[in-house]
Design a protein around this motif. Structure first.
Motif, PDB file in Angstrom:
ATOM      1  N   GLY A  79       0.768  -1.241   0.000  1.00 31.78           N
ATOM      2  CA  GLY A  79       0.000   0.000   0.000  1.00 31.78           C
ATOM      3  C   GLY A  79       0.797   1.288   0.000  1.00 31.78           C
ATOM      4  O   GLY A  79       0.234   2.373  -0.162  1.00 31.78           O
ATOM      5  N   ILE A  80       2.114   1.226   0.164  1.00 27.78           N
ATOM      6  CA  ILE A  80       2.904   2.450   0.353  1.00 27.78           C
ATOM      7  C   ILE A  80       2.990   3.311  -0.913  1.00 27.78           C
ATOM      8  O   ILE A  80       2.999   4.534  -0.829  1.00 27.78           O
ATOM      9  CB  ILE A  80       4.314   2.131   0.906  1.00 27.78           C
ATOM     10  CG1 ILE A  80       5.017   3.417   1.342  1.00 27.78           C
ATOM     11  CG2 ILE A  80       5.142   1.376  -0.104  1.00 27.78           C
ATOM     12  CD1 ILE A  80       4.357   4.151   2.469  1.00 27.78           C
ATOM     13  N   ALA A  81       3.036   2.726  -2.080  1.00 23.74           N
ATOM     14  CA  ALA A  81       3.175   3.517  -3.318  1.00 23.74           C
ATOM     15  C   ALA A  81       2.036   4.528  -3.450  1.00 23.74           C
ATOM     16  O   ALA A  81       2.273   5.676  -3.852  1.00 23.74           O
ATOM     17  CB  ALA A  81       3.236   2.607  -4.536  1.00 23.74           C
ATOM     18  N   ASP A  82       0.823   4.142  -3.105  1.00 25.95           N
ATOM     19  CA  ASP A  82      -0.314   5.055  -3.202  1.00 25.95           C
ATOM     20  C   ASP A  82      -0.152   6.276  -2.302  1.00 25.95           C
ATOM     21  O   ASP A  82      -0.725   7.322  -2.568  1.00 25.95           O
ATOM     22  CB  ASP A  82      -1.619   4.337  -2.821  1.00 25.95           C
ATOM     23  CG  ASP A  82      -2.011   3.271  -3.837  1.00 25.95           C
ATOM     24  OD1 ASP A  82      -1.543   3.342  -4.996  1.00 25.95           O
ATOM     25  OD2 ASP A  82      -2.784   2.374  -3.461  1.00 25.95           O
ATOM     26  N   GLN A  83       0.635   6.144  -1.245  1.00 32.33           N
ATOM     27  CA  GLN A  83       0.783   7.236  -0.297  1.00 32.33           C
ATOM     28  C   GLN A  83       1.983   8.138  -0.572  1.00 32.33           C
ATOM     29  O   GLN A  83       2.013   9.262  -0.076  1.00 32.33           O
ATOM     30  CB  GLN A  83       0.882   6.673   1.115  1.00 32.33           C
ATOM     31  CG  GLN A  83      -0.347   5.890   1.486  1.00 32.33           C
ATOM     32  CD  GLN A  83      -0.800   6.161   2.897  1.00 32.33           C
ATOM     33  OE1 GLN A  83      -0.262   6.997   3.596  1.00 32.33           O
ATOM     34  NE2 GLN A  83      -1.811   5.445   3.300  1.00 32.33           N
ATOM     35  N   VAL A  84       2.974   7.668  -1.315  1.00 27.52           N
ATOM     36  CA  VAL A  84       4.186   8.478  -1.465  1.00 27.52           C
ATOM     37  C   VAL A  84       4.564   8.836  -2.905  1.00 27.52           C
ATOM     38  O   VAL A  84       5.202   9.877  -3.120  1.00 27.52           O
ATOM     39  CB  VAL A  84       5.405   7.829  -0.764  1.00 27.52           C
ATOM     40  CG1 VAL A  84       5.127   7.637   0.710  1.00 27.52           C
ATOM     41  CG2 VAL A  84       5.801   6.520  -1.404  1.00 27.52           C
ATOM     42  N   VAL A  85       4.221   8.021  -3.883  1.00 25.02           N
ATOM     43  CA  VAL A  85       4.606   8.325  -5.264  1.00 25.02           C
ATOM     44  C   VAL A  85       3.868   9.581  -5.717  1.00 25.02           C
ATOM     45  O   VAL A  85       2.664   9.725  -5.522  1.00 25.02           O
ATOM     46  CB  VAL A  85       4.312   7.132  -6.203  1.00 25.02           C
ATOM     47  CG1 VAL A  85       4.520   7.514  -7.668  1.00 25.02           C
ATOM     48  CG2 VAL A  85       5.197   5.948  -5.837  1.00 25.02           C
ATOM     49  N   GLY A  86       4.637  10.518  -6.277  1.00 21.23           N
ATOM     50  CA  GLY A  86       4.071  11.783  -6.737  1.00 21.23           C
ATOM     51  C   GLY A  86       4.179  12.898  -5.710  1.00 21.23           C
ATOM     52  O   GLY A  86       3.849  14.038  -6.001  1.00 21.23           O
ATOM     53  N   LYS A  87       4.659  12.591  -4.514  1.00 18.17           N
ATOM     54  CA  LYS A  87       4.818  13.615  -3.473  1.00 18.17           C
ATOM     55  C   LYS A  87       6.276  14.027  -3.367  1.00 18.17           C
ATOM     56  O   LYS A  87       7.177  13.255  -3.674  1.00 18.17           O
ATOM     57  CB  LYS A  87       4.352  13.074  -2.123  1.00 18.17           C
ATOM     58  CG  LYS A  87       2.866  12.857  -2.053  1.00 18.17           C
ATOM     59  CD  LYS A  87       2.449  12.538  -0.646  1.00 18.17           C
ATOM     60  CE  LYS A  87       0.933  12.407  -0.578  1.00 18.17           C
ATOM     61  NZ  LYS A  87       0.484  12.079   0.757  1.00 18.17           N
ATOM     62  N   SER A  88       6.480  15.248  -2.899  1.00 18.07           N
ATOM     63  CA  SER A  88       7.853  15.696  -2.691  1.00 18.07           C
ATOM     64  C   SER A  88       8.423  14.952  -1.496  1.00 18.07           C
ATOM     65  O   SER A  88       7.688  14.545  -0.588  1.00 18.07           O
ATOM     66  CB  SER A  88       7.908  17.208  -2.459  1.00 18.07           C
ATOM     67  OG  SER A  88       7.504  17.521  -1.154  1.00 18.07           O
ATOM     68  N   LEU A  89       9.716  14.799  -1.471  1.00 19.41           N
ATOM     69  CA  LEU A  89      10.380  14.060  -0.407  1.00 19.41           C
ATOM     70  C   LEU A  89      10.086  14.690   0.957  1.00 19.41           C
ATOM     71  O   LEU A  89       9.899  13.981   1.943  1.00 19.41           O
ATOM     72  CB  LEU A  89      11.889  13.999  -0.677  1.00 19.41           C
ATOM     73  CG  LEU A  89      12.716  13.093   0.218  1.00 19.41           C
ATOM     74  CD1 LEU A  89      12.193  11.655   0.196  1.00 19.41           C
ATOM     75  CD2 LEU A  89      14.169  13.120  -0.200  1.00 19.41           C
ATOM     76  N   ASP A  90      10.001  16.007   1.009  1.00 19.11           N
ATOM     77  CA  ASP A  90       9.737  16.682   2.281  1.00 19.11           C
ATOM     78  C   ASP A  90       8.317  16.479   2.788  1.00 19.11           C
ATOM     79  O   ASP A  90       8.048  16.695   3.964  1.00 19.11           O
ATOM     80  CB  ASP A  90      10.030  18.176   2.159  1.00 19.11           C
ATOM     81  CG  ASP A  90      11.522  18.457   2.119  1.00 19.11           C
ATOM     82  OD1 ASP A  90      12.285  17.724   2.780  1.00 19.11           O
ATOM     83  OD2 ASP A  90      11.923  19.416   1.426  1.00 19.11           O
ATOM     84  N   GLU A  91       7.389  16.074   1.938  1.00 19.40           N
ATOM     85  CA  GLU A  91       5.996  15.853   2.338  1.00 19.40           C
ATOM     86  C   GLU A  91       5.770  14.481   2.960  1.00 19.40           C
ATOM     87  O   GLU A  91       4.736  14.247   3.574  1.00 19.40           O
ATOM     88  CB  GLU A  91       5.069  15.914   1.113  1.00 19.40           C
ATOM     89  CG  GLU A  91       4.807  17.261   0.552  1.00 19.40           C
ATOM     90  CD  GLU A  91       3.851  17.140  -0.628  1.00 19.40           C
ATOM     91  OE1 GLU A  91       2.621  17.113  -0.391  1.00 19.40           O
ATOM     92  OE2 GLU A  91       4.338  17.061  -1.773  1.00 19.40           O
ATOM     93  N   ILE A  92       6.708  13.580   2.805  1.00 15.18           N
ATOM     94  CA  ILE A  92       6.463  12.188   3.176  1.00 15.18           C
ATOM     95  C   ILE A  92       6.660  11.960   4.669  1.00 15.18           C
ATOM     96  O   ILE A  92       7.736  12.181   5.213  1.00 15.18           O
ATOM     97  CB  ILE A  92       7.384  11.246   2.394  1.00 15.18           C
ATOM     98  CG1 ILE A  92       7.069  11.351   0.910  1.00 15.18           C
ATOM     99  CG2 ILE A  92       7.236   9.817   2.872  1.00 15.18           C
ATOM    100  CD1 ILE A  92       8.001  10.561   0.044  1.00 15.18           C
TER     101      ILE A  92
END
Length: 160
Positions: A120-133
């Motif tokens: 499930g992690i890809a849906d939460q982090v792909v496309g976000k800036s590194l600082d947002e994660i």
């Protein structure tokens, strides 16, 4: 004791017993803290080396992070002890373009939760800036998030 007082006392004791049982099902304050905070500094993240570390950091994005693929391990506490999860992030223009989780299960429960997390992690982090994660619960797994977040902090340092 009169029968009505005895019933009241019994009902009160039964209510307290039920409340204690229900409270035992809820996570304690310590467990809740473990679910969102990484393991203490004594179990610092280990940074993976080799081909997975900083491949092709040719450009630097507006966020200051270099493009490339970075890997790190993060630790977290579970009821079974300290667990480790491997994280590989690919950055393009400071944005996560891919994520891969390497599971390091120490028992069947860890395998289950790290597997759900990985799914499930890809849906939460792909496309976000590194600082947002910063994740807290992914696909039913809340403790693995602590190790993931710890690894992301190590990756941020690598990508600067």
């Amino acid at each position: 004791m009169k029968p009505s007082i005895r019933k009241t006392v019994f009902a009160g004791m039964a209510g307290l017993s039920l409340a204690g049982t229900v409270a035992g099902c809820a996570p304690s304050a310590q467990t809740a803290a473990q679910e969102t905070e990484p393991a203490p500094a004594s179990s610092a993240p280990s940074v993976a080396t080799g081909s997975g570390t900083a491949s092709a950091p040719a450009g630097s994005s507006a966020s200051g992070y270099k493009d490339g693929t970075y890997s790190a391990d993060g630790n977290y506490r579970s009821p079974n002890g300290t667990e480790t999860v491997g994280v590989q992030l690919t950055l393009a223009n400071g944005t996560v373009s891919a994520v891969e989780i390497t599971q390091h299960p120490s028992n069947p429960n860890t395998r289950k939760f790290q597997g759900e997390f990985a799914d499930g992690i890809a849906d939460q982090v792909v496309g976000k800036s590194l600082d947002e994660i910063k994740v807290s619960k992914v696909a039913g797994s809340s403790l693995t998030s602590g190790g993931f977040n710890q690894a992301v902090e190590a990756i941020k340092a690598q990508a600067l």
